[in-house]
Design a protein around this motif. Structure first.
Motif, PDB file in Angstrom:
ATOM      1  N   GLY A 105      60.507  41.543   8.738  1.00  0.00           N
ATOM      2  CA  GLY A 105      61.107  41.039   9.961  1.00  0.00           C
ATOM      3  C   GLY A 105      60.100  40.346  10.858  1.00  0.00           C
ATOM      4  N   ALA A 106      60.641  39.640  11.853  1.00  0.00           N
ATOM      5  CA  ALA A 106      59.773  38.917  12.780  1.00  0.00           C
ATOM      6  C   ALA A 106      60.558  38.551  14.025  1.00  0.00           C
ATOM      7  CB  ALA A 106      59.202  37.660  12.130  1.00  0.00           C
ATOM      8  N   ASP A 107      59.833  38.428  15.127  1.00  0.00           N
ATOM      9  CA  ASP A 107      60.343  37.765  16.319  1.00  0.00           C
ATOM     10  C   ASP A 107      59.838  36.331  16.268  1.00  0.00           C
ATOM     11  OD1 ASP A 107      61.661  39.958  17.313  1.00  0.00           O
ATOM     12  OD2 ASP A 107      60.018  40.594  18.610  1.00  0.00           O
ATOM     13  N   VAL A 108      60.752  35.375  16.413  1.00  0.00           N
ATOM     14  CA  VAL A 108      60.428  33.958  16.229  1.00  0.00           C
ATOM     15  C   VAL A 108      60.931  33.158  17.419  1.00  0.00           C
ATOM     16  CG1 VAL A 108      60.893  31.911  14.811  1.00  0.00           C
ATOM     17  CG2 VAL A 108      60.473  34.127  13.710  1.00  0.00           C
ATOM     18  N   TYR A 109      60.093  32.277  17.902  1.00  0.00           N
ATOM     19  CA  TYR A 109      60.474  31.341  18.967  1.00  0.00           C
ATOM     20  C   TYR A 109      60.146  29.936  18.481  1.00  0.00           C
ATOM     21  CZ  TYR A 109      60.426  28.745  23.357  1.00  0.00           C
ATOM     22  OH  TYR A 109      60.655  27.808  24.332  1.00  0.00           O
ATOM     23  N   VAL A 110      61.104  29.016  18.629  1.00  0.00           N
ATOM     24  CA  VAL A 110      60.978  27.664  18.074  1.00  0.00           C
ATOM     25  C   VAL A 110      61.028  26.633  19.185  1.00  0.00           C
ATOM     26  CG1 VAL A 110      62.024  25.945  16.547  1.00  0.00           C
ATOM     27  CG2 VAL A 110      62.081  28.372  15.912  1.00  0.00           C
ATOM     28  N   GLU A 111      60.106  25.674  19.120  1.00  0.00           N
ATOM     29  CA  GLU A 111      60.216  24.480  19.946  1.00  0.00           C
ATOM     30  C   GLU A 111      59.816  23.280  19.098  1.00  0.00           C
ATOM     31  OE1 GLU A 111      57.542  25.002  23.286  1.00  0.00           O
ATOM     32  OE2 GLU A 111      55.990  23.839  22.257  1.00  0.00           O
ATOM     33  N   SER A 112      60.384  22.106  19.417  1.00  0.00           N
ATOM     34  CA  SER A 112      60.141  20.950  18.564  1.00  0.00           C
ATOM     35  C   SER A 112      60.212  19.667  19.365  1.00  0.00           C
ATOM     36  CB  SER A 112      61.188  20.901  17.440  1.00  0.00           C
ATOM     37  OG  SER A 112      60.964  19.788  16.593  1.00  0.00           O
ATOM     38  N   ASP A 113      59.344  18.709  18.993  1.00  0.00           N
ATOM     39  CA  ASP A 113      59.505  17.366  19.519  1.00  0.00           C
ATOM     40  C   ASP A 113      59.851  16.372  18.412  1.00  0.00           C
ATOM     41  OD1 ASP A 113      57.038  17.291  18.298  1.00  0.00           O
ATOM     42  OD2 ASP A 113      55.912  16.636  20.047  1.00  0.00           O
ATOM     43  N   VAL A 114      60.283  16.886  17.247  1.00  0.00           N
ATOM     44  CA  VAL A 114      60.831  16.017  16.208  1.00  0.00           C
ATOM     45  C   VAL A 114      62.278  15.717  16.583  1.00  0.00           C
ATOM     46  CG1 VAL A 114      61.318  15.738  13.754  1.00  0.00           C
ATOM     47  CG2 VAL A 114      59.372  17.145  14.482  1.00  0.00           C
ATOM     48  N   PRO A 115      62.639  14.456  16.770  1.00  0.00           N
ATOM     49  CA  PRO A 115      64.014  14.160  17.174  1.00  0.00           C
ATOM     50  C   PRO A 115      65.029  14.673  16.155  1.00  0.00           C
ATOM     51  CG  PRO A 115      62.614  12.226  17.446  1.00  0.00           C
ATOM     52  CD  PRO A 115      61.808  13.237  16.685  1.00  0.00           C
TER      53      PRO A 115
ATOM     54  N   TRP B 233      71.714  26.281  13.868  1.00  0.00           N
ATOM     55  CA  TRP B 233      70.289  26.067  13.632  1.00  0.00           C
ATOM     56  C   TRP B 233      69.608  27.288  13.028  1.00  0.00           C
ATOM     57  CZ3 TRP B 233      66.046  28.675  15.503  1.00  0.00           C
ATOM     58  CH2 TRP B 233      66.283  29.603  16.532  1.00  0.00           C
ATOM     59  N   ALA B 234      70.127  28.490  13.345  1.00  0.00           N
ATOM     60  CA  ALA B 234      69.502  29.714  12.847  1.00  0.00           C
ATOM     61  C   ALA B 234      69.577  29.824  11.331  1.00  0.00           C
ATOM     62  CB  ALA B 234      70.157  30.933  13.488  1.00  0.00           C
ATOM     63  N   ALA B 235      70.486  29.088  10.704  1.00  0.00           N
ATOM     64  CA  ALA B 235      70.603  29.157   9.240  1.00  0.00           C
ATOM     65  C   ALA B 235      69.335  28.660   8.552  1.00  0.00           C
ATOM     66  CB  ALA B 235      71.806  28.349   8.769  1.00  0.00           C
ATOM     67  N   TYR B 236      68.607  27.750   9.187  1.00  0.00           N
ATOM     68  CA  TYR B 236      67.411  27.190   8.540  1.00  0.00           C
ATOM     69  C   TYR B 236      66.277  28.213   8.461  1.00  0.00           C
ATOM     70  CZ  TYR B 236      69.896  22.780   8.766  1.00  0.00           C
ATOM     71  OH  TYR B 236      70.837  21.786   8.601  1.00  0.00           O
TER      72      TYR B 236
ATOM     73  N   ARG C 123      63.787  26.982  22.174  1.00  0.00           N
ATOM     74  CA  ARG C 123      63.683  26.365  23.493  1.00  0.00           C
ATOM     75  C   ARG C 123      64.903  25.512  23.808  1.00  0.00           C
ATOM     76  NH1 ARG C 123      59.405  21.669  23.773  1.00  0.00           N
ATOM     77  NH2 ARG C 123      61.067  20.772  22.482  1.00  0.00           N
ATOM     78  N   ASP C 124      65.499  24.894  22.785  1.00  0.00           N
ATOM     79  CA  ASP C 124      66.511  23.863  23.008  1.00  0.00           C
ATOM     80  C   ASP C 124      67.943  24.335  22.824  1.00  0.00           C
ATOM     81  OD1 ASP C 124      64.521  21.874  23.470  1.00  0.00           O
ATOM     82  OD2 ASP C 124      64.178  21.787  21.312  1.00  0.00           O
ATOM     83  N   VAL C 125      68.140  25.467  22.162  1.00  0.00           N
ATOM     84  CA  VAL C 125      69.493  25.960  21.913  1.00  0.00           C
ATOM     85  C   VAL C 125      69.599  27.362  22.488  1.00  0.00           C
ATOM     86  CG1 VAL C 125      71.268  26.445  20.189  1.00  0.00           C
ATOM     87  CG2 VAL C 125      69.610  24.605  19.795  1.00  0.00           C
ATOM     88  N   PRO C 126      70.495  27.601  23.427  1.00  0.00           N
ATOM     89  CA  PRO C 126      70.558  28.910  24.075  1.00  0.00           C
ATOM     90  C   PRO C 126      71.070  29.995  23.140  1.00  0.00           C
ATOM     91  CG  PRO C 126      72.390  27.535  24.785  1.00  0.00           C
ATOM     92  CD  PRO C 126      71.492  26.654  23.966  1.00  0.00           C
TER      93      PRO C 126
END
Length: 402
Positions: A108-118, A88-91, A67-70
């Motif tokens: 394999g997988a399709d992954v979408y990430v969102e976070s409210d951890v600063p 960030w994708a390295a993690y 969500r946060d990195v294009p």
């Protein structure tokens, strides 16, 4: 928030995820740089979480979007190796690599990430991403269940060997294993875990987190240098790790070190390990107020002996204590990030306001101040529709950019 992850996944990939998994950030109450010396730590999981919405693929490709990195990343699992993925994708990619290296049948997988951890706040946003990804991938592909400490160690291996950050295992273990209303006493050598009651509200207390919103450039190199110094000191003292230096024999150990630069590192680790044990005993006895001075002592040790504080952290700690906190200290690797303060519930607003005003007077960015409530570890939040092959993608769908 779970619904946001589902919607974000659908917008990114055009179909529904099989599930949403989440893991929390953490604040470390006491025990800094002790985990890399096989010692004791006492983290608390935060309410802020990283969520991973995901669906399995059959073509051995890991697609990652945030969500946060294009920008999407499409990564063939067979080509994953340390140094080949950056940013960030390295993690999450490192987690897939570590799971497969351990013999788990992760595909394999399709992954979408969102976070409210600063991010960059010393609150383990990277560990939250790693642990949530590990839980998602193992459950998606029916891997034999890992116990939570083992899952944390695999996530740590991803960060150490794949991303290249020489962190200890505390962050991942806290994200995977904490339970609500408790702090996690982790002896990292075992590893041995003990859930310690941490219901501050029942005692009329709060734990404030002050995110200074600064990160100084020398942080990563300094972390590695401190760790290397601790390892050199252990070798010089003839012990496996600095946790093996008894607190009662500290002065003798310091005198035995020929290199004076190593002495303050040893002093911090040995006294910090003792502070963890003391705070655990106080919490177990139902006396959290008495832990305040130990937090402040820990900050002084990190500032003066380990030299990993910075002006913003020192200001936050000094002002919080001056405004009535029972104790305060930096938390995390240092050189920016966050501080914490143990405060009376009725004085929390005044402490937060005093720190905010002091930052403004010093010309710093406004800090983010919030209360930390001891929360739970990683979990599956959204179970999916149970539709078997629904959501599984194979070679008929483009894998995205490499």
């Amino acid at each position: 928030m779970t619904g946001g992850a589902v919607t974000g996944f659908e917008d990114a990939y055009g179909y529904a995820p099989e599930g949403v998994w989440s893991a929390p950030g953490r604040v470390n109450l006491i025990g800094e740089y002790t985990d890399v010396n096989e010692g004791h730590v006492l983290p608390v999981a935060l309410p802020q979480r990283t969520r991973v919405a995901a669906a399995a693929r059959t073509d051995g490709v890991l697609r990652l979007r945030s969500r946060d990195v294009p920008g999407p990343a499409g990564l063939p699992l067979d080509g994953l190796a340390p140094g080949r993925v950056t940013g960030w994708a390295a993690y999450p990619a490192g987690v897939a690599w570590a799971l497969r290296e351990a013999g788990l049948p992760v595909g394999g997988a399709d992954v979408y990430v969102e976070s409210d951890v600063p991010a960059g706040a010393g609150l383990s946003s990277s560990a939250a991403l790693e642990v949530a990804t590990a839980l998602a991938l193992t459950e998606l592909h029916g891997a034999a269940p890992c116990d939570r400490p083992a899952l944390a160690r695999l996530a740590q291996r991803a960060e150490n060997a794949f991303v290249g950050v020489p962190c200890g295992v505390m962050d991942q273990t806290a994200s995977a294993c904490c339970v609500p209303g408790h702090a996690l006493h982790l002896d990292t050598r075992g590893p041995a875990l003990r859930q310690v009651p941490f219901d501050l509200a029942a005692h009329g207390l709060r734990l404030l987190v002050v995110d200074t919103r600064v990160r100084h450039a020398l942080a990563d190199g300094a972390y590695a240098a401190r760790r290397a110094g601790c390892e050199a000191a252990a070798r010089a003292l003839g012990v496996r790790a600095l946790r093996d230096v008894p607190y009662g024999e500290l002065e003798a150990a310091l005198g035995a070190l020929a290199d004076p630069a190593l002495r303050p590192l040893v002093r911090h680790v040995v006294t910090e390990d003792e502070r963890v044990r003391d705070v655990v005993a106080l919490l177990a006895a139902g006396e959290p107020r008495k832990a305040g001075p130990l937090l402040t002592a820990g900050h002084a040790s990190l500032r003066d002996d380990f030299a990993v504080s910075c002006p913003e952290l020192d200001l936050a700690v000094a002002v919080a204590n001056g405004a009535g906190a029972l104790g305060a200290r930096m938390t995390g690797a240092g050189f920016g990030g966050s501080a914490l303060a143990l405060v009376e519930e009725g004085g929390a607003e005044a402490v937060g306001a005093a720190v905010t005003a002091a930052f403004a007077a010093a010309g710093h960015r406004p800090p983010r101040v919030f209360a930390a409530v001891a929360s739970g570890g990683a979990r599956r939040e959204f179970p999916g529709d149970g539709g078997g092959e629904v959501g599984v993608r194979g070679e008929e769908e483009p894998a995205g950019p490499p």
